[in-house]
Design a protein around this motif. Structure first.
Motif, PDB file in Angstrom:
ATOM      1  N   ILE A 142       0.648  -1.207  -0.020  1.00 52.14           N
ATOM      2  CA  ILE A 142      -0.021   0.078  -0.027  1.00 52.14           C
ATOM      3  C   ILE A 142       1.032   0.999   0.459  1.00 52.14           C
ATOM      4  O   ILE A 142       0.705   2.226  -0.628  1.00 52.14           O
TER       5      ILE A 142
ATOM      6  N   ARG B  34       3.786   1.138  -4.124  1.00 52.50           N
ATOM      7  CA  ARG B  34       3.018   0.705  -5.451  1.00 52.50           C
ATOM      8  C   ARG B  34       2.417   2.105  -5.836  1.00 52.50           C
ATOM      9  O   ARG B  34       2.231   3.438  -5.716  1.00 52.50           O
TER      10      ARG B  34
ATOM     11  N   ILE C  85      -2.567   2.549  -5.868  1.00 52.48           N
ATOM     12  CA  ILE C  85      -2.763   1.796  -4.083  1.00 52.48           C
ATOM     13  C   ILE C  85      -3.560   0.260  -5.591  1.00 52.48           C
ATOM     14  O   ILE C  85      -4.132   0.505  -6.628  1.00 52.48           O
TER      15      ILE C  85
ATOM     16  N   HIS D 161      -6.282  -1.818  -4.636  1.00 52.43           N
ATOM     17  CA  HIS D 161      -7.470  -1.896  -3.379  1.00 52.43           C
ATOM     18  C   HIS D 161      -8.095  -3.126  -2.760  1.00 52.43           C
ATOM     19  O   HIS D 161      -8.286  -3.415  -1.452  1.00 52.43           O
TER      20      HIS D 161
ATOM     21  N   ILE E 252      -5.989  -3.045   0.529  1.00 54.39           N
ATOM     22  CA  ILE E 252      -6.745  -2.293   1.012  1.00 54.39           C
ATOM     23  C   ILE E 252      -7.534  -3.318   1.614  1.00 54.39           C
ATOM     24  O   ILE E 252      -7.798  -3.404   3.270  1.00 54.39           O
TER      25      ILE E 252
ATOM     26  N   ARG F 174       1.251   8.875   0.676  1.00 53.99           N
ATOM     27  CA  ARG F 174       0.131   7.898   0.793  1.00 53.99           C
ATOM     28  C   ARG F 174      -0.690   7.802   1.773  1.00 53.99           C
ATOM     29  O   ARG F 174      -2.061   7.780   1.128  1.00 53.99           O
TER      30      ARG F 174
ATOM     31  N   LEU G   9      -5.135   8.264   0.752  1.00 63.14           N
ATOM     32  CA  LEU G   9      -6.232   7.674   1.649  1.00 63.14           C
ATOM     33  C   LEU G   9      -7.712   8.381   1.958  1.00 63.14           C
ATOM     34  O   LEU G   9      -8.514   8.564   2.083  1.00 63.14           O
TER      35      LEU G   9
ATOM     36  N   HIS H 114     -11.566   5.912  -3.397  1.00 66.81           N
ATOM     37  CA  HIS H 114     -10.812   4.441  -2.613  1.00 66.81           C
ATOM     38  C   HIS H 114     -12.191   3.317  -2.169  1.00 66.81           C
ATOM     39  O   HIS H 114     -12.206   2.430  -2.366  1.00 66.81           O
TER      40      HIS H 114
END
Length: 263
Positions: A157, A160, A163, A165, A168, A203, A207, A214
C-alpha cells in the motif's frame, strides 16, 4: 459461465500450488500474496495470480518453473480439466529486477469458457521471521509468517505507484495477524527499501483526501473478488467505506507519522 471460470481457475491454481510445493523446482519458494490467504487461511477473496517469495536469482527460478509446468502441469490440467494450455515467460516490467513472471493460459476449444490466464509472480519481499510450514489436505506449503505476510500488504500500500485496493481489503480482513512490534518491524523494512517518512505521509494523506474514490474501488473488489456470503456481510456492515476506515486506522497505527490521526 462466470461461475465455471472461477471454479476452474481455482482448481488449476490449487494444482499449481500443490505441484510447486512438492517438486524440486519449488524448493525454497514461499507462497505469499492474496492466493496464499485464500489457500492457507481460507480467505474469502479470490486472487487471479499466485505469488512466491524467492531470495535467489529470480530469472533462473522463472526458467525452472516454466520447465516444471511444461513437463507436469500442462498434461495434468489437460487430463483433469480437459483444457489445453501454454506457459511462457511474462513480459519484462519496469521493476523486473524484483519480479519475474510466468504466464499460464488455458482454454477449451469449441467452448464459451474463454481464455483463463494465471500469472505466477516470483518476487522478493522484506522478511523478519523465518519461513513457516502450513498443511492443507496433506500438502505441506512453505510460506512466510502471518506477521510478515500482513506487513507485506502494508508495504504494498505504501510503495506501489498506484494503490491496489485488494491490498486494503486484505489488510482489513487479516488485521489480527499484526505482530505486537509491527510498527518497528515495518519501519525497518521501509528503511531498507528507501521509503522515507515524506512518502509515507503522502500515501496516508491520499487515502484521506480521496475517500470516496477509494471506498468505491474497494466496493468493486468486494463485488468482483469476494465470496458471496462474505461480500453480503461486508456490504451490510458499511461496505468499502467501512473497510477503508478500518484499514486506514490500522495503517496510521502501523506507519503513522507526526500529525497523523485516526478520524
Amino acid at each position: 459461465m462466470a461461475d465455471e471460470r472461477e471454479r476452474i481457475t481455482e482448481q488449476v491454481q490449487g494444482m499449481v500450488a500443490a505441484l510447486v510445493a512438492t517438486q524440486p523446482a519449488g524448493a525454497g519458494l514461499c507462497l505469499v500474496g492474496g492466493f496464499r490467504y485464500r489457500l492457507l487461511d481460507r480467505g474469502p477473496r479470490r486472487s487471479a495470480d499466485i505469488d512466491y517469495h524467492w531470495g535467489g536469482d529470480l530469472v533462473a527460478k522463472q526458467r525452472e518453473l516454466i520447465a516444471l509446468f511444461e513437463r507436469r502441469l500442462l498434461p495434468d490440467v489437460r487430463r483433469q480439466c480437459s483444457l489445453d494450455g501454454s506457459v511462457a515467460a511474462g513480459n519484462v516490467r519496469d521493476d523486473s529486477d524484483t519480479v519475474a513472471v510466468v504466464e499460464l493460459a488455458f482454454w477449451r476449444l469449441a467452448s464459451t469458457l474463454g481464455r483463463i490466464e494465471i500469472p505466477i509472480d516470483v518476487t522478493r519481499i522484506e522478511l523478519v521471521d523465518h519461513p513457516v510450514a502450513k498443511t492443507v489436505s496433506g500438502v505441506v506449503y512453505r510460506t512466510v509468517s502471518n506477521a510478515d505476510m500482513l506487513e507485506s500488504k502494508v508495504i504494498a500500500i505504501m510503495c506501489r505507484p498506484f494503490i491496489e485496493h485488494r491490498d486494503i481489503l486484505d489488510l482489513h480482513l487479516f488485521a489480527s495477524h499484526a505482530a505486537s512490534d509491527a510498527p518497528a518491524r515495518i519501519a525497518d523494512k521501509l528503511a531498507r527499501l528507501g521509503v522515507d517518512a515524506h512518502a509515507v505521509k503522502r500515501r496516508l494523506d491520499s487515502l484521506v483526501q480521496s475517500t470516496s474514490h477509494h471506498a468505491r474501488a474497494i466496493d468493486a473488489v468486494i463485488r468482483e473478488q469476494v465470496d458471496t456470503t462474505t461480500a453480503s456481510v461486508l456490504a451490510d456492515t458499511g461496505g468499502g467505506k467501512a473497510v477503508l476506515e478500518s484499514a486506514s486506522g490500522l495503517l496510521v497505527d502501523l506507519v503513522g507519522h507526526p500529525g497523523a490521526s485516526r478520524s
